[in-house]
Design a protein around this motif. Structure first.
Motif, mmCIF file in Angstrom:
data_model
loop_
_atom_site.group_PDB
_atom_site.id
_atom_site.type_symbol
_atom_site.label_atom_id
_atom_site.label_comp_id
_atom_site.label_asym_id
_atom_site.label_seq_id
_atom_site.Cartn_x
_atom_site.Cartn_y
_atom_site.Cartn_z
ATOM 1 N N ASP A 1 -26.016 -41.640 -46.694
ATOM 2 C CA ASP A 1 -27.744 -41.380 -46.491
ATOM 3 C C ASP A 1 -28.448 -41.576 -47.752
ATOM 4 O OD1 ASP A 1 -27.683 -40.543 -43.847
ATOM 5 O OD2 ASP A 1 -27.381 -38.517 -44.086
ATOM 6 N N ARG A 2 -29.315 -42.783 -48.070
ATOM 7 C CA ARG A 2 -29.839 -43.083 -49.282
ATOM 8 C C ARG A 2 -31.525 -42.538 -49.155
ATOM 9 N NH1 ARG A 2 -29.475 -46.754 -52.944
ATOM 10 N NH2 ARG A 2 -31.335 -47.532 -53.987
ATOM 11 N N THR A 3 -31.658 -41.941 -50.064
ATOM 12 C CA THR A 3 -33.126 -41.267 -50.026
ATOM 13 C C THR A 3 -33.802 -41.438 -51.288
ATOM 14 O OG1 THR A 3 -32.401 -39.219 -48.638
ATOM 15 C CG2 THR A 3 -34.878 -39.108 -49.575
ATOM 16 N N GLU A 4 -35.014 -42.212 -51.065
ATOM 17 C CA GLU A 4 -35.730 -42.325 -52.371
ATOM 18 C C GLU A 4 -36.750 -41.246 -52.555
ATOM 19 O OE1 GLU A 4 -38.913 -45.838 -54.019
ATOM 20 O OE2 GLU A 4 -38.512 -45.961 -52.043
ATOM 21 N N LEU A 5 -36.637 -40.700 -54.053
ATOM 22 C CA LEU A 5 -37.527 -39.669 -54.465
ATOM 23 C C LEU A 5 -38.758 -39.971 -55.017
ATOM 24 C CD1 LEU A 5 -34.412 -37.699 -55.850
ATOM 25 C CD2 LEU A 5 -35.534 -37.426 -53.676
ATOM 26 N N LYS A 6 -39.905 -39.472 -54.690
ATOM 27 C CA LYS A 6 -41.116 -40.014 -54.953
ATOM 28 C C LYS A 6 -41.944 -38.670 -55.392
ATOM 29 C CE LYS A 6 -41.729 -43.885 -52.170
ATOM 30 N NZ LYS A 6 -42.398 -44.666 -51.249
ATOM 31 N N GLU A 7 -42.828 -38.868 -56.710
ATOM 32 C CA GLU A 7 -43.643 -37.592 -56.878
ATOM 33 C C GLU A 7 -44.753 -38.124 -57.225
ATOM 34 O OE1 GLU A 7 -43.939 -34.408 -60.543
ATOM 35 O OE2 GLU A 7 -42.048 -35.287 -60.251
ATOM 36 N N SER A 8 -45.990 -37.969 -56.493
ATOM 37 C CA SER A 8 -47.250 -38.381 -56.647
ATOM 38 C C SER A 8 -47.319 -39.838 -56.188
ATOM 39 C CB SER A 8 -48.057 -38.088 -57.995
ATOM 40 O OG SER A 8 -47.989 -36.965 -58.353
ATOM 41 N N GLY A 9 -46.567 -40.127 -55.283
ATOM 42 C CA GLY A 9 -46.387 -41.306 -54.736
ATOM 43 C C GLY A 9 -45.477 -42.334 -55.422
ATOM 44 N N VAL B 1 -31.257 -40.438 -54.417
ATOM 45 C CA VAL B 1 -30.145 -39.712 -54.287
ATOM 46 C C VAL B 1 -29.340 -40.450 -53.212
ATOM 47 C CG1 VAL B 1 -31.121 -38.113 -52.799
ATOM 48 C CG2 VAL B 1 -29.146 -37.442 -54.140
ATOM 49 N N ASN B 2 -28.130 -40.735 -53.494
ATOM 50 C CA ASN B 2 -26.962 -41.012 -51.994
ATOM 51 C C ASN B 2 -26.259 -39.952 -51.840
ATOM 52 O OD1 ASN B 2 -28.302 -43.692 -52.356
ATOM 53 N ND2 ASN B 2 -26.605 -44.435 -53.352
ATOM 54 N N VAL B 3 -26.246 -39.684 -50.385
ATOM 55 C CA VAL B 3 -25.263 -38.505 -50.105
ATOM 56 C C VAL B 3 -24.357 -39.215 -49.130
ATOM 57 C CG1 VAL B 3 -24.981 -36.261 -48.793
ATOM 58 C CG2 VAL B 3 -27.174 -36.699 -50.337
ATOM 59 N N THR B 4 -22.911 -39.128 -49.501
ATOM 60 C CA THR B 4 -22.078 -39.851 -48.715
ATOM 61 C C THR B 4 -21.404 -38.694 -47.973
ATOM 62 O OG1 THR B 4 -21.536 -41.241 -50.493
ATOM 63 C CG2 THR B 4 -19.998 -40.974 -48.714
ATOM 64 N N HIS B 5 -21.107 -38.974 -46.577
ATOM 65 C CA HIS B 5 -20.440 -38.027 -45.690
ATOM 66 C C HIS B 5 -19.743 -38.893 -44.548
ATOM 67 C CE1 HIS B 5 -23.600 -39.114 -42.292
ATOM 68 N NE2 HIS B 5 -24.293 -39.141 -43.292
ATOM 69 N N TYR B 6 -19.103 -38.095 -43.709
ATOM 70 C CA TYR B 6 -18.434 -38.802 -42.665
ATOM 71 C C TYR B 6 -19.169 -39.219 -41.816
ATOM 72 C CZ TYR B 6 -14.135 -36.443 -44.735
ATOM 73 O OH TYR B 6 -13.231 -36.068 -45.632
ATOM 74 N N SER B 7 -18.938 -40.419 -41.191
ATOM 75 C CA SER B 7 -19.842 -40.912 -40.222
ATOM 76 C C SER B 7 -20.075 -40.348 -38.810
ATOM 77 C CB SER B 7 -19.161 -42.502 -39.812
ATOM 78 O OG SER B 7 -18.249 -42.351 -39.183
ATOM 79 N N SER B 8 -19.031 -39.548 -38.468
ATOM 80 C CA SER B 8 -19.233 -38.460 -37.425
ATOM 81 C C SER B 8 -18.732 -37.066 -37.829
ATOM 82 C CB SER B 8 -18.089 -39.027 -36.232
ATOM 83 O OG SER B 8 -17.958 -38.034 -35.099
ATOM 84 N N ILE B 9 -19.710 -36.188 -37.203
ATOM 85 C CA ILE B 9 -19.425 -34.897 -37.596
ATOM 86 C C ILE B 9 -18.265 -34.398 -37.077
ATOM 87 C CG2 ILE B 9 -20.293 -32.483 -37.483
ATOM 88 C CD1 ILE B 9 -22.061 -34.170 -39.214
ATOM 89 N N GLY B 10 -17.636 -35.020 -36.323
ATOM 90 C CA GLY B 10 -16.436 -34.545 -35.635
ATOM 91 C C GLY B 10 -15.305 -34.970 -36.512
ATOM 92 N N ASP B 11 -15.468 -35.855 -37.461
ATOM 93 C CA ASP B 11 -14.402 -36.214 -38.079
ATOM 94 C C ASP B 11 -14.213 -35.707 -39.334
ATOM 95 O OD1 ASP B 11 -13.592 -38.244 -36.474
ATOM 96 O OD2 ASP B 11 -14.594 -39.935 -37.164
#
Length: 453
Positions: free
Chosen positions: A123-131, A137-147
């Motif tokens: 999950d890649r999220t671009e962080l902005k402040e005042s636009g 920040v990149n958050v790596t997780h299992y593709s399925s919660i069940g896994d």
């Protein structure tokens, strides 16, 4: 197949089916709830990671070690890696779980899974402040919660506990089933033994089962036993009555034939009539015996006819007089009026014969027996008086019971059925009988019957 085995098989199949269905349903619901909860917790962690990352990029006084330490606190399953980048793409912090140990644990629990099954996504999220973009920040997780590791551990524990519950419940059900089936089969065996003993005529008392259906069968068998016992007693009494009734005409015939042979009695038409009457009595008894045994009726059917009563009495007295004379007991008919009556001739004559025979047995030589009768429009009254031993008031209460013999009759031959038969015969033709007597003063038997029936 025995009932016990059928019961155990049915109980086991029912238990297995119920446990499997319940386990599948509850496991599915719990697993679904857990995945929903895990997804919610991940989204909550993701939001916190984004918030902290924005703060870390905005504040220049935080060291890389501090940032990584804080980000490491968010490495909760299903998150496996967090990477924080500056706006120019340089890495500020990169933290991750020990993937080798995680993979070893997961492969140990899920060996049946193919390699590469536990895929991951970012999950890649671009962080902005005042636009203005300040980093990513990149958050790596299992593709399925069940896994996720937690989900796999949860499912593994759920399956393991379900199996333990299944085995425990099945064992308890089998123990209960064995106990119940053993008791059921024991009660059924007892019931079978009871039925066999009833058939063989042996003692058949057993404790009643606590199982309602088996208890109903046992109670029915007990009732059947009682009915059979009553029927056996009734048949014995019936045969005893027949034997008793047959003895009187046979004795009269024997006495008269001996009298003819000795020349004491002449072969007159009246004497022939007397003998014929005894033969008719025996024939009637045999006919009644056959009918009663074939149909198992309690009483023989009535045969109503019209006849002259004084003529009947004279023939009865003529038949018995020789016996009375030999014992030196005077037998006399004291009434002589002609009376036409409509009733069962055999039952009435048998009743009079039995009373006179009893008088003969219990009257001493030198005594007398007298027969009186009178009639009105509705009833015929017959009195048979003797000067014999008499009957005490206490014994009079039981006088007409089957097999009852008074204290002065214990040594006298007979079954104690004579007066019982009298009572039964008179009841059938609508009559009554009573006795007036006292010890040592003789007896007076009083019969009342309808003139027509």
């Amino acid at each position: 197949m025995t009932i016990r085995r059928q019961w155990l098989i049915m109980l086991t199949l029912t238990a297995v089916l119920a446990i499997v269905v319940n386990t599948l349903i509850f496991s599915s619901l719990i697993n679904r709830y857990f995945q929903t909860y895990t997804t919610g917790e991940y989204n909550k962690s993701l939001s916190q990671i984004k918030s902290f990352s924005k703060i870390a990029l905005s504040q220049k006084n935080m060291t890389t070690r501090q940032i990584e330490a804080q980000l490491a606190s968010y490495l909760n399953d299903p998150v496996t890696r967090i990477t924080l980048y500056k706006a120019d793409g340089s890495v500020i912090a990169n933290v991750s779980n020990d993937m080798s140990s995680i993979n070893n644990m997961m492969s140990g629990m899920m060996l049946h899974r193919a390699p590469g099954t536990f895929s991951q996504e970012v999950d890649r999220t671009e962080l902005k402040e005042s636009g203005i973009s300040i980093g990513t920040v990149n958050v790596t997780h299992y593709s399925s919660i069940g896994d996720s590791l937690t989900s796999m551990m949860f499912r593994s524990a759920l399956i393991r506990n379900s199996l333990v519950s299944f085995i425990t419940v099945l064992a308890l059900l089998l123990m209960i089933g064995l106990f119940v089936s053993r008791r059921l089969s024991r009660d059924l065996r007892s019931t079978s033994s009871m039925a066999l003993n009833i058939d063989l005529g042996n003692q058949a008392d057993i404790p009643l089962s606590k199982i309602r259906e088996v208890r109903i069968i046992q109670q029915s068998l007990k009732e059947l036993k009682s009915r059979l016992k009553l029927k056996q007693k009734g048949r014995k009494r019936l045969l005893d009555e027949m034997v008793h009734q047959t003895r009187t005409p046979l004795t009269i015939l024997k006495t008269h034939l001996e009298g003819i042979q000795d020349g004491v009695i002449d072969m007159t038409p009246e004497e022939i009539k007397t003998c014929e009457m005894q033969i008719e009595n025996i024939s009637s008894i045999i006919s009644n015996m056959s009918g009663l045994l074939d149909t198992e009726r309690k009483v023989s059917p009535l045969r109503i006819e019209v006849f002259e009563f004084s003529h009947l009495l004279r023939r009865i007295i003529a038949g018995l007089k020789l016996q009375f004379d030999q014992k030196q007991v005077a037998l006399s008919l004291m009434s002589h009026e002609k009376v036409m009556i409509k009733t069962d001739l055999y039952k009435l004559s048998q009743s009079i014969y039995n009373i006179l025979t009893n008088a003969y047995k219990f009257t001493q030589p030198g005594s007398k027996v007298e027969v009186f009768f009178r009639a009105d429009e509705k009833m015929l009254t017959i009195e048979i008086r003797d000067t014999g031993a008499g009957i005490s008031p206490k014994e009079q209460k039981h006088l007409f019971e089957a097999y009852y013999k008074g204290s002065n009759a214990q040594e006298v031959p007979g079954e104690g059925l004579g007066l019982y038969v009298v009572k039964q015969n008179l009841v059938q033709i609508g009559g009554t009988i009573r006795v007036a007597s006292a010890s040592g003063k003789g007896s007076n038997f009083i019969i009342r019957i309808p003139m027509t029936i």
